[in-house]
Scaffold this motif. Structure first.
Motif, PDB file in Angstrom:
ATOM      1  N   LEU A 121      -3.145  15.728 -20.941  1.00  0.00           N
ATOM      2  CA  LEU A 121      -3.778  14.936 -19.886  1.00  0.00           C
ATOM      3  C   LEU A 121      -4.876  15.735 -19.183  1.00  0.00           C
ATOM      4  N   LEU A 122      -4.593  16.987 -18.880  1.00  0.00           N
ATOM      5  CA  LEU A 122      -5.575  17.807 -18.170  1.00  0.00           C
ATOM      6  C   LEU A 122      -6.789  18.139 -19.034  1.00  0.00           C
ATOM      7  N   ALA A 123      -6.626  18.117 -20.353  1.00  0.00           N
ATOM      8  CA  ALA A 123      -7.755  18.373 -21.246  1.00  0.00           C
ATOM      9  C   ALA A 123      -8.725  17.195 -21.264  1.00  0.00           C
ATOM     10  N   ARG A 124      -8.233  16.032 -20.854  1.00  0.00           N
ATOM     11  CA  ARG A 124      -9.046  14.811 -20.820  1.00  0.00           C
ATOM     12  C   ARG A 124      -8.899  14.157 -19.446  1.00  0.00           C
ATOM     13  N   PRO A 125      -9.634  14.647 -18.459  1.00  0.00           N
ATOM     14  CA  PRO A 125      -9.449  14.165 -17.078  1.00  0.00           C
ATOM     15  C   PRO A 125      -9.589  12.652 -16.910  1.00  0.00           C
ATOM     16  N   MET A 126     -10.541  12.040 -17.604  1.00  0.00           N
ATOM     17  CA  MET A 126     -10.704  10.589 -17.462  1.00  0.00           C
ATOM     18  C   MET A 126      -9.487   9.850 -18.020  1.00  0.00           C
ATOM     19  N   LEU A 127      -8.957  10.357 -19.125  1.00  0.00           N
ATOM     20  CA  LEU A 127      -7.743   9.773 -19.684  1.00  0.00           C
ATOM     21  C   LEU A 127      -6.575   9.968 -18.719  1.00  0.00           C
ATOM     22  N   ALA A 128      -6.510  11.149 -18.108  1.00  0.00           N
ATOM     23  CA  ALA A 128      -5.440  11.424 -17.150  1.00  0.00           C
ATOM     24  C   ALA A 128      -5.484  10.443 -15.980  1.00  0.00           C
ATOM     25  N   VAL A 129      -6.681  10.180 -15.474  1.00  0.00           N
ATOM     26  CA  VAL A 129      -6.830   9.225 -14.372  1.00  0.00           C
ATOM     27  C   VAL A 129      -6.400   7.835 -14.843  1.00  0.00           C
ATOM     28  N   ALA A 130      -6.837   7.447 -16.029  1.00  0.00           N
ATOM     29  CA  ALA A 130      -6.475   6.126 -16.559  1.00  0.00           C
ATOM     30  C   ALA A 130      -4.964   6.000 -16.742  1.00  0.00           C
ATOM     31  N   VAL A 131      -4.343   7.032 -17.304  1.00  0.00           N
ATOM     32  CA  VAL A 131      -2.891   7.015 -17.488  1.00  0.00           C
ATOM     33  C   VAL A 131      -2.196   6.943 -16.127  1.00  0.00           C
ATOM     34  N   GLY A 132      -2.712   7.695 -15.154  1.00  0.00           N
ATOM     35  CA  GLY A 132      -2.133   7.654 -13.814  1.00  0.00           C
ATOM     36  C   GLY A 132      -2.229   6.286 -13.183  1.00  0.00           C
ATOM     37  N   VAL A 133      -3.395   5.658 -13.310  1.00  0.00           N
ATOM     38  CA  VAL A 133      -3.580   4.316 -12.738  1.00  0.00           C
ATOM     39  C   VAL A 133      -2.650   3.319 -13.422  1.00  0.00           C
ATOM     40  N   ALA A 141       0.152   3.956 -14.935  1.00  0.00           N
ATOM     41  CA  ALA A 141       1.530   4.260 -14.537  1.00  0.00           C
ATOM     42  C   ALA A 141       1.832   3.732 -13.142  1.00  0.00           C
ATOM     43  N   VAL A 142       0.911   3.939 -12.200  1.00  0.00           N
ATOM     44  CA  VAL A 142       1.122   3.458 -10.829  1.00  0.00           C
ATOM     45  C   VAL A 142       1.179   1.934 -10.812  1.00  0.00           C
ATOM     46  N   VAL A 143       0.262   1.277 -11.496  1.00  0.00           N
ATOM     47  CA  VAL A 143       0.248  -0.193 -11.535  1.00  0.00           C
ATOM     48  C   VAL A 143       1.520  -0.714 -12.203  1.00  0.00           C
ATOM     49  N   GLY A 144       1.902  -0.108 -13.318  1.00  0.00           N
ATOM     50  CA  GLY A 144       3.111  -0.545 -14.016  1.00  0.00           C
ATOM     51  C   GLY A 144       4.370  -0.370 -13.179  1.00  0.00           C
ATOM     52  N   LEU A 145       4.512   0.795 -12.569  1.00  0.00           N
ATOM     53  CA  LEU A 145       5.693   1.038 -11.736  1.00  0.00           C
ATOM     54  C   LEU A 145       5.684   0.172 -10.483  1.00  0.00           C
ATOM     55  N   THR A 146       4.502  -0.093  -9.941  1.00  0.00           N
ATOM     56  CA  THR A 146       4.409  -0.995  -8.794  1.00  0.00           C
ATOM     57  C   THR A 146       4.839  -2.402  -9.207  1.00  0.00           C
ATOM     58  N   GLY A 147       4.408  -2.834 -10.379  1.00  0.00           N
ATOM     59  CA  GLY A 147       4.829  -4.137 -10.888  1.00  0.00           C
ATOM     60  C   GLY A 147       6.336  -4.229 -11.043  1.00  0.00           C
ATOM     61  N   VAL A 148       6.945  -3.185 -11.574  1.00  0.00           N
ATOM     62  CA  VAL A 148       8.405  -3.162 -11.709  1.00  0.00           C
ATOM     63  C   VAL A 148       9.054  -3.233 -10.325  1.00  0.00           C
ATOM     64  N   VAL A 191       0.843  -1.203   0.000  1.00  0.00           N
ATOM     65  CA  VAL A 191       0.000   0.000   0.000  1.00  0.00           C
ATOM     66  C   VAL A 191       0.880   1.255   0.000  1.00  0.00           C
ATOM     67  N   HIS A 192       1.896   1.248   0.843  1.00  0.00           N
ATOM     68  CA  HIS A 192       2.791   2.404   0.896  1.00  0.00           C
ATOM     69  C   HIS A 192       3.510   2.595  -0.442  1.00  0.00           C
ATOM     70  N   GLY A 193       3.933   1.498  -1.054  1.00  0.00           N
ATOM     71  CA  GLY A 193       4.612   1.608  -2.343  1.00  0.00           C
ATOM     72  C   GLY A 193       3.733   2.228  -3.412  1.00  0.00           C
ATOM     73  N   VAL A 194       2.479   1.824  -3.438  1.00  0.00           N
ATOM     74  CA  VAL A 194       1.529   2.378  -4.417  1.00  0.00           C
ATOM     75  C   VAL A 194       1.342   3.879  -4.176  1.00  0.00           C
ATOM     76  N   VAL A 195       1.144   4.266  -2.921  1.00  0.00           N
ATOM     77  CA  VAL A 195       0.935   5.688  -2.605  1.00  0.00           C
ATOM     78  C   VAL A 195       2.215   6.484  -2.862  1.00  0.00           C
ATOM     79  N   PHE A 196       3.364   5.909  -2.542  1.00  0.00           N
ATOM     80  CA  PHE A 196       4.655   6.551  -2.803  1.00  0.00           C
ATOM     81  C   PHE A 196       4.792   6.867  -4.297  1.00  0.00           C
ATOM     82  N   ILE A 197       4.505   5.884  -5.136  1.00  0.00           N
ATOM     83  CA  ILE A 197       4.602   6.083  -6.584  1.00  0.00           C
ATOM     84  C   ILE A 197       3.609   7.145  -7.046  1.00  0.00           C
ATOM     85  N   ALA A 198       2.374   7.088  -6.552  1.00  0.00           N
ATOM     86  CA  ALA A 198       1.369   8.083  -6.923  1.00  0.00           C
ATOM     87  C   ALA A 198       1.813   9.485  -6.503  1.00  0.00           C
ATOM     88  N   PHE A 199       2.356   9.608  -5.288  1.00  0.00           N
ATOM     89  CA  PHE A 199       2.836  10.905  -4.807  1.00  0.00           C
ATOM     90  C   PHE A 199       3.939  11.432  -5.726  1.00  0.00           C
TER      91      PHE A 199
END
Length: 153
Positions: free
Chosen positions: A120-132, A134-141, A44-52
């Motif tokens: 990304l900011l012009a398409r908020p839903m896309l921005a959220v999807a890209v963020g998720v 990215a977080v999942v991918g980096l967490t996997g790494v 959980v901390h790793g996921v939040v760390f990456i998101a931060f």
């Protein structure tokens, strides 16, 4: 959600997950009762760390932080409990003021990093999807690479 609100919430979440991870570490290394706390709270901390860290980079570009502010923002996630102090410092210095500068109907982007943020900011839903993603991918790494200090006992 404003940049200030987003950063404040993530800074607080990072502090809370640090505290939970430290409790898990105490259970594992001090009381020798269970490793479950480190496994669960560590993830959980790793996921939040990456998101931060990702949001720090996003705001670094959007708010036009200096390189020093951006790097210190990233480094503030490493020691326990420093992100809230860092967020308050940025707040006091006006570095979190205003809305999304590069958002819809905002300023025109001036460089490649700003173009990415503006898109990304012009398409908020896309921005959220890209963020998720990215977080999942980096967490996997991070899970593939393993703990920062190696597997201890």
């Amino acid at each position: 959600m404003t940049p200030r609100t987003l950063y404040r919430r993530l800074a607080l979440a990072e502090v809370v997950t640090w505290a939970l991870l430290l409790v898990g570490m105490a259970l594992k290394y001090v009381t020798h009762t269970t490793e479950l706390g480190v496994k669960v709270f560590g993830l959980v901390h790793g996921v939040v760390f990456i998101a931060f860290c990702l949001v720090t980079v996003l705001l670094w570009v959007n708010q036009r932080w200096t390189a020093r502010d951006g790097l210190l923002g990233l480094l503030s996630a490493v020691p326990p409990f420093l992100t809230v102090w860092w967020e308050h410092r940025l707040e006091r210095r006006g570095r979190l003021d205003g809305g999304w500068r590069l958002g819809r109907d905002g300023e025109a982007p001036a460089n490649p990093a700003e173009r990415v943020v503006a898109a990304l900011l012009a398409r908020p839903m896309l921005a959220v999807a890209v963020g998720v993603v990215a977080v999942v991918g980096l967490t996997g790494v991070a899970l593939l690479v393993g703990p920062p200090v190696g597997n201890q006992g």
